[in-house]
Design an enzyme around this catalytic site. Structure first.
Site, PDB file in Angstrom:
ATOM      1  N   HIS A   1      44.625  93.265  90.648  1.00 61.28           N
ATOM      2  CA  HIS A   1      44.104  94.418  89.903  1.00 61.28           C
ATOM      3  C   HIS A   1      43.936  95.655  90.782  1.00 61.28           C
ATOM      4  O   HIS A   1      44.435  96.738  90.452  1.00 61.28           O
ATOM      5  CB  HIS A   1      42.740  94.090  89.275  1.00 61.28           C
TER       6      HIS A   1
ATOM      7  N   LYS B   1      45.404  98.030  79.944  1.00 58.03           N
ATOM      8  CA  LYS B   1      44.299  98.836  79.437  1.00 58.03           C
ATOM      9  C   LYS B   1      44.735 100.287  79.242  1.00 58.03           C
ATOM     10  O   LYS B   1      45.455 100.856  80.060  1.00 58.03           O
ATOM     11  CB  LYS B   1      43.110  98.769  80.402  1.00 58.03           C
TER      12      LYS B   1
ATOM     13  N   ASP C   1      51.532  66.865  78.127  1.00 57.58           N
ATOM     14  CA  ASP C   1      51.094  67.382  79.419  1.00 57.58           C
ATOM     15  C   ASP C   1      52.235  68.208  80.003  1.00 57.58           C
ATOM     16  O   ASP C   1      53.188  68.551  79.309  1.00 57.58           O
ATOM     17  CB  ASP C   1      50.650  66.257  80.353  1.00 57.58           C
ATOM     18  N   PHE C   2      52.154  68.529  81.305  1.00 59.35           N
ATOM     19  CA  PHE C   2      53.119  69.460  81.887  1.00 59.35           C
ATOM     20  C   PHE C   2      54.232  68.770  82.678  1.00 59.35           C
ATOM     21  O   PHE C   2      55.054  69.441  83.295  1.00 59.35           O
ATOM     22  CB  PHE C   2      52.390  70.462  82.788  1.00 59.35           C
TER      23      PHE C   2
ATOM     24  N   LYS D   1      30.803  89.988  92.246  1.00 60.99           N
ATOM     25  CA  LYS D   1      30.031  89.383  91.166  1.00 60.99           C
ATOM     26  C   LYS D   1      28.542  89.653  91.400  1.00 60.99           C
ATOM     27  O   LYS D   1      28.105  89.869  92.522  1.00 60.99           O
ATOM     28  CB  LYS D   1      30.258  87.867  91.137  1.00 60.99           C
TER      29      LYS D   1
ATOM     30  N   GLU E   1      31.137  93.437  88.652  1.00 60.65           N
ATOM     31  CA  GLU E   1      30.710  92.610  87.518  1.00 60.65           C
ATOM     32  C   GLU E   1      29.250  92.236  87.705  1.00 60.65           C
ATOM     33  O   GLU E   1      28.799  92.033  88.840  1.00 60.65           O
ATOM     34  CB  GLU E   1      31.567  91.352  87.419  1.00 60.65           C
TER      35      GLU E   1
ATOM     36  N   LYS F   1      47.911  85.218  86.378  1.00 58.79           N
ATOM     37  CA  LYS F   1      47.475  85.141  87.764  1.00 58.79           C
ATOM     38  C   LYS F   1      46.513  83.958  87.930  1.00 58.79           C
ATOM     39  O   LYS F   1      45.998  83.456  86.924  1.00 58.79           O
ATOM     40  CB  LYS F   1      46.797  86.453  88.182  1.00 58.79           C
TER      41      LYS F   1
ATOM     42  N   HIS G   1      46.266  91.844  83.389  1.00 59.12           N
ATOM     43  CA  HIS G   1      45.764  92.410  82.128  1.00 59.12           C
ATOM     44  C   HIS G   1      45.174  93.811  82.317  1.00 59.12           C
ATOM     45  O   HIS G   1      45.087  94.580  81.370  1.00 59.12           O
ATOM     46  CB  HIS G   1      44.737  91.481  81.479  1.00 59.12           C
TER      47      HIS G   1
ATOM     48  N   ARG H   1      47.013  69.169  75.415  1.00 61.38           N
ATOM     49  CA  ARG H   1      46.769  67.728  75.483  1.00 61.38           C
ATOM     50  C   ARG H   1      46.008  67.184  74.277  1.00 61.38           C
ATOM     51  O   ARG H   1      45.909  65.964  74.106  1.00 61.38           O
ATOM     52  CB  ARG H   1      45.986  67.396  76.759  1.00 61.38           C
TER      53      ARG H   1
END
Length: 505
Positions: free
Chosen positions: A259, A201, A103-104, A357, A235, A167, A197, A61
């Site tokens: 994941h 790895k 935009d989309f 988290k 995390e 995702k 992702h 945008r």
């Protein structure tokens, strides 16, 4: 004949280089593009894995000119590229950089993009081969795909067209199925690359090597030897600044559905006939189809939400005190659940998956905990310092493999104590591992789909997790846990009912 076989073997060892092509990144002004995607493109070019005429089109945008977008790409590359700076590589890459504002949902913007790609086909030799990376919020996936179809950008009659999707892919099984139908109405499944992702790895890919290239490990991956499996993604950061994305999604949807269940599939799958995308996906799908969340969920699952506490030497706020979060938010920041696999190999072996988290430290690992020896000639006093044998695959940050077993303590007594045999990627190899997004972007350009979940895998993962999410939605708020700890007390009770404990990474 022998010479041809040797040349074929050598060709398989050489890195594959993408042919003529271009990449359009939708949402190029976002954090993912700036921190991961743009540096990955430069690193691929720097490694000689992109064609000379490779073209990069940013779509967003912002009211940017080509020069302004080029400066943004340069800043991102300078800050975050993994490989050394080379003027010649940058000059070649920059020659193929363009930007389209839009935009989309607007027809005109996508028509401008279509005209831009046609010009680049003629000027840059991209030959009609384009990959579209949807680095956009999930609610826009359908809009972008529909516009790609309307504008002719999805037409593969003159060159290939592929779509790469980030995702989360849906929020439950029903929404994932509808989204799959929308995407597949525009792009055939063979042209859809859903990014996880973690699968890019090196340490995740090494699971296959560890199991199937070595005789010493694979015979042990079954219920005869394994007591249980723990898969952890912890995390130490909170959700500051991510309320718009995370609130209402939670840890299970954000991490466990994709994941962690993909890691479960790689650990539990049978050996494929070959490592071609089709064979590999077939074995993963067999595992997912056989996987169920173990009930009763009140005892076999746990979900929590972090409150204020000490993260190392820093006192940090709780989730509901973070900017942008509703003080009454019921979003879980910790999720743990027990899964069983209905197969001859894994019958009776629980797989414990957890993510959270603001936990004790940042770590992702897979721990296969072995059963005790069926007969023990040593006395209890001699082995009281010995714990379970464990094989640990460390995905991040200290990538490697650890094997824990009992050894005799030096001295005249027969005392047994745990010792570690530890392999570290950083110590064993001088080469720096490529970033996951480098591998995944290149694989999409090469039409190599081994590391991308299929629509069936996505739907099966939601089918596995949905009953747990429904139970949590019906039973009230997540249990609180202090920041800097290892989660709510319910997670410990979950394993304690089976006389097991969580491994402390």
């Amino acid at each position: 004949m022998t010479g041809n076989l040797l040349r074929d073997a050598e060709d398989r060892r050489l890195p594959r280089i993408a042919g003529p092509c271009g990449l359009v990144i939708f949402g190029v002004t976002g954090d993912l593009a700036r921190k991961k995607l743009l540096p990955a493109v430069y690193d691929l070019a720097n490694r000689g894995l992109l064609p000379a005429g490779f073209s990069l089109v940013g779509y967003g945008r912002r009211d940017w000119t080509k020069e302004e977008f080029e400066a943004e790409v340069l800043s991102s590359v300078r800050d975050r590229a993994r490989t050394p700076w080379r003027d010649s590589v940058w000059d070649q890459l920059a020659a193929g950089i363009q930007f389209v504002k839009g935009d989309f949902v607007t027809d005109e913007a996508f028509d401008n993009l279509a005209a831009m790609t046609r010009r680049m086909d003629a000027d840059r030799g991209t030959a009609g081969n384009w990959a579209y990376y949807l680095s956009v919020p999930p609610q826009y996936f359908s809009d972008v795909c529909n516009q790609l179809e309307r504008s002719g950008l999805a037409d593969s009659s003159n060159g290939w067209r592929r779509v790469v999707i980030e995702k989360p892919f849906g929020h439950d099984e029903e929404s994932a199925r509808k989204l799959n139908q929308t995407v597949n109405s525009v792009f055939p499944e063979s042209s859809v690359f859903r990014i996880d992702h973690y699968l890019g790895k090196e340490t995740v890919q090494n699971i296959l090597v560890l199991r199937f290239a070595n005789q010493i490990f694979e015979p042990l991956f079954n219920s005869r030897y394994i007591d249980h499996v723990q898969i952890t993604m912890a995390e130490d950061i909170g959700l500051g600044g991510r309320a718009g994305y995370y609130d209402g999604i939670g840890a299970a949807r954000d991490v466990m559905q994709n994941h962690l269940l993909q890691l479960l599939a790689l650990v539990a799958m049978d050996e494929p006939v070959t490592f071609s995308p089709g064979e590999l996906k077939a074995e993963k799908l067999k595992v997912l189809k056989a996987t169920r969340a173990v009930e009763p969920f009140a005892q076999t699952t746990a979900h929590g939400q972090y409150t204020a506490g000490w993260q190392g030497s820093e006192f940090v706020p709780g989730l509901r005190e973070e900017d942008g979060f509703d003080p009454d938010s019921g979003t879980e920041t910790y999720a743990a659940a027990t899964f069983g696999i209905n197969s001859r190999r894994w019958a009776g072996v629980p797989f414990y998956l957890r993510t959270g988290k603001r936990l004790g430290r940042r770590v992702t690992e897979i721990a296969l905990v072995f059963k005790s020896a069926p007969h023990q000639s040593f006395t209890a006093g001699q082995t009281e310092a010995q714990g379970d044998n464990v094989l640990v695959i460390r995905v991040q940050p200290d990538e490697g493999v650890l094997l824990r077993f009992g050894s005799k303590v030096p001295g005249s007594a027969m005392d047994v104590r745990d010792v570690n045999m530890d392999f570290s990627y950083s110590e064993a190899f001088t080469e720096q591992s490529p970033e996951a997004y480098e591998r995944l972007i290149l694989d999409a350009l090469l039409d190599e789909g081994s590391l991308f979940p299929t629509n069936e895998e996505v739907e099966e993962s939601w089918r596995i997790l949905d009953p747990v999410l429904t139970h949590w939605a019906e039973t009230g708020r997540p249990e609180e846990y202090r920041a800097g700890t290892w989660g709510p007390a319910g997670a410990d009770r979950m394993l304690g009912r089976e006389q097991r404990t969580w491994r402390r990474p």
